[in-house]
Every structure is written in C-alpha cells, then in structure tokens.
Design an enzyme around this catalytic site. Sequence first.
Site, short mmCIF file in Angstrom:
data_model
loop_
_atom_site.label_atom_id
_atom_site.label_comp_id
_atom_site.label_asym_id
_atom_site.label_seq_id
_atom_site.Cartn_x
_atom_site.Cartn_y
_atom_site.Cartn_z
N GLY A 77 0.83 -1.21 0.00
CA GLY A 77 0.00 0.00 0.00
C GLY A 77 0.85 1.25 0.00
O GLY A 77 2.04 1.19 -0.29
N ASN A 78 0.24 2.38 0.26
CA ASN A 78 0.99 3.63 0.35
C ASN A 78 0.34 4.54 1.39
O ASN A 78 -0.69 4.19 1.96
CB ASN A 78 1.08 4.31 -1.03
CG ASN A 78 -0.28 4.61 -1.60
OD1 ASN A 78 -1.01 5.44 -1.07
ND2 ASN A 78 -0.65 3.90 -2.66
N ARG A 79 0.95 5.67 1.62
CA ARG A 79 0.53 6.53 2.74
C ARG A 79 -0.65 7.44 2.40
O ARG A 79 -1.04 8.24 3.25
CB ARG A 79 1.69 7.43 3.15
CG ARG A 79 2.83 6.74 3.81
CD ARG A 79 3.91 7.78 4.09
NE ARG A 79 5.17 7.17 4.47
CZ ARG A 79 5.48 6.85 5.71
NH1 ARG A 79 4.63 7.08 6.68
NH2 ARG A 79 6.64 6.27 5.98
N SER A 80 -1.17 7.39 1.19
CA SER A 80 -2.22 8.36 0.83
C SER A 80 -3.46 8.20 1.72
O SER A 80 -3.95 7.10 1.93
CB SER A 80 -2.60 8.16 -0.64
OG SER A 80 -3.60 9.10 -0.96
#
Length: 410
Positions: free
Chosen positions: A216-219
């Site tokens: 995933g990512n931090r968005s």
Amino acid sequence: MRVLLGVTGGIAAYKVALVVRRLKEDGHSVRVIPTESSLQFVGRATWEALTGEPARSGTFENVPSVEHIMLGQRADVVLIAPATANFLASMAAGEARDLLGNALLATTAPVVVAPAMHSEMWRNPATEANIATLVARGVHVIEPAVGRLTGADSGPGRLPEPEDLVAALYAVAGRMQIDTHAASAATREWGDLGDVRVVISAGGTREPIDAVRFLGNRSSGHQGFALAEAARERGADVTVVAANVSLPLGEGISRIDVETSSELADAVRSAASGADVVIMAAAVADFRPAESSAVKIKKDGHPRVLELVETEDILRSLIESKSSHQIMVGFAAETGDGAGSVLDHGRAKAVRKGADLLVVNPVGATVGFGNVPTAVTILDATGEVVGTSSGTKLVVAHAILDQVAARLPR
Ligand code: CTP
C-alpha cells in the site's frame, strides 16, 4: 465578480432584494448570508430564488464544505446591507457567532457596510466607536441616508436606495481593481462548475500479497475528498472513486469504494465515460505482486522473493481514449532526488503524461500526507507553471478547480 452579501436583522432588508436583482442583471454571482434575525424580515426563499444559490445562516450547515471559510475566501467583494447596530458591534469585536461572522473573518476581499438604524442608535457613542474601529481596519462605510425611518420618526439612519448601494459597491470594487464588467463575470461565479460532471479518484490502492497482507501507500484521501467537496460546492455533479479511504463524504456526492488498482481502473473508466472532468488524485500502485495467495503465507525459515508486475497506467489510458471536450487532471507526488528537483520531475511527468493539468506536490514520510497544509504547483500539458497554491487541502482544491473552470468550454 463574486459578491458575498450579508443581510442582518433590520426592516430595510427588503430593499436589498432589489440590490441582488440588479447585481444579477449586471451578470454578477451573488451569495447571500442572512443572519437568523434577518429572516424575521425577509425569508431564505427570497434570497435563494433571486440568487440561484443556497442562502445559509449557520456555521454548522453544510459542514463538509467548510463553507464558513470558503465563502469568505472566494468572495471578490463583500457587502453587508443593512448592517444593524448590533451587527456592527459584533463585527468590530471580531466575533464569529454565525456563518456571516466567520465569513468576514476569513475574507481578504474589500468589505462594504451599509448601516441602517434609528437616528439615536446611529449617533450613540457606542455605534460611533464601532464605526471608527471598522473604518480604521479598512472597512468601507456607506453613510446612512437622511429621511423617514420605520416609525413616525425621521433623520439619519435610512438604508440608501438600492441603486445607490450598487453604485457604492462598484465604486469600491473599481478602486480595488476588481473587474466589475459583466463580460468577465462568467468565469467568476459561485457555481462555476454547475452541471459539470466530475470524477475524482482518491486515496491509495492496496495490492494483495496474501489473504491478510498488501502493498500500500501513505495516501489518506484528504486531497481527493477536499476536491470532491469543493467541486460539489461549486455546483458540479461529483463521483468519487475512493481507494481505502475511511473519511466521510458530504451529501450529494456519489461514492464508489475500491481496494486494488485494477478495481480502481474499472470504476474510474466506467465513471469517466460520461464525465467532463477526471481528476486522478489517488495514489495508484505502480506494481502489484505477480501472484497473490488466497491463504496466509506462512514463514518457513527461508527468505522470500516477491515478484512484482507493473499495473496499468490508468491516467495514461484515460488520456489516450478521452474525448476532445474532457479535461484530465493528474497528480505528481514527488520527493526530488539526485536527478532533479520536485518541479523538474513534475515538468517531465507533465510532458510524458499529457494531462491537461498536472498538480505537483512534494511528499515524504512527514510531508504531504493526511489532513495537513500542503503546497502545490499546477502545470499545463507542456510543463508550464499555470498556478501555485498553499494552505489547507480545501484551499488548494479550489485553486485546482479554478484552473479546471478556466479550461471548460463555455
Ligand atoms: N496513475 C495512474 N495509474 C498508475 C499510476 C499513477 O493513473 N498506475 C496516476 C496517478 O493517479 C497520478 C499520476 O498518474 O495522477 C501520476 O502518478 P505517479 O505515480 O506520480 O506517476 P508515475 O507515472 O507512476 O511515475 P513515477 O515513475 O514517478 O511513479
């Protein structure tokens, strides 16, 4: 121009309906904020029918749009008519009791007030002191007219006639070099995205590794959701494709929840087919595991190699198949590196992607993500800087939408 009109609780409020009519006839866009007590004199329906815009009074109405700040920020000029003695006292004290008080604190636009009250109240030292305070702060005060007041009395305190109020407003706007010509009014409407269909992707995709793990990512989705709220407030028909966003969205916005980049691609493609504007604010995974296990992968004492394959570049394929009227907006969250600055990478990406607008913002472990202030540079398809904006994500959202609105066919 966008006129924010505050109506406070005096009987002269009825005359202000003609001010609204005149401003509308001249091609201006008017939003009325009536105070609760003013509704004793002229009802909300009158303001909404004359302006074609909502006329809210309370700070807690339509909260997701953060209207108490937005209305002040977007106004080109503010007129308070009639301004009661009580309201002048509240304004001089800098109070934010209701939507109008908040909007006045949030605006940097010129403010014009037209006091109206009985002569005794107008001449009272308290009112005189309040007027002096407001004038010292740069507020433009239209002297009340002399003549018949509400009862049998007469003297100074009458609200000037509607055409005099409009003339005074135009004089102030002209001095501040605000364009008061009807021809340029269309691009400065409160509802400048009326009937425009906008699709916004938001959040960050998750690519499953197994039944419980993902890449995933931090968005967080805050910027995409702020865009959605801002676009809806400006009259757009908004659909949000939300990738793993736990935030609420205001009423009247369609929401499709997705998890992976391929789900996001399908949802955005189908929503985009009828859209005028597509804004890809989501952080889409560039890679996904080549295979994902339906059950949890157990450790066995051996190192694991995760094979990744590229995902579809959704923005690029949307641009390749777009119809000529569609406006495509991409985001470039960059860190900068040895090969170039954030802006260098942004410029190269703008040219490579060919989106009508590319919003470039610096990101890292501690900047850019979440409900925090942000700063962006907006580029056109050639990599030219067409705008910059900083502040809350809602402020930045409006700056991005200003660029979108300027490119819509009229
Ligand atoms: N984007 C997309 N599909 C992808 C990846 C990104 O549509 N698979 C969109 C994003 O939503 C964003 C824009 O493309 O609007 C730029 O995303 P970014 O990840 O910065 O660009 P990339 O082309 O993936 O370039 P980089 O090599 O810098 O990651």
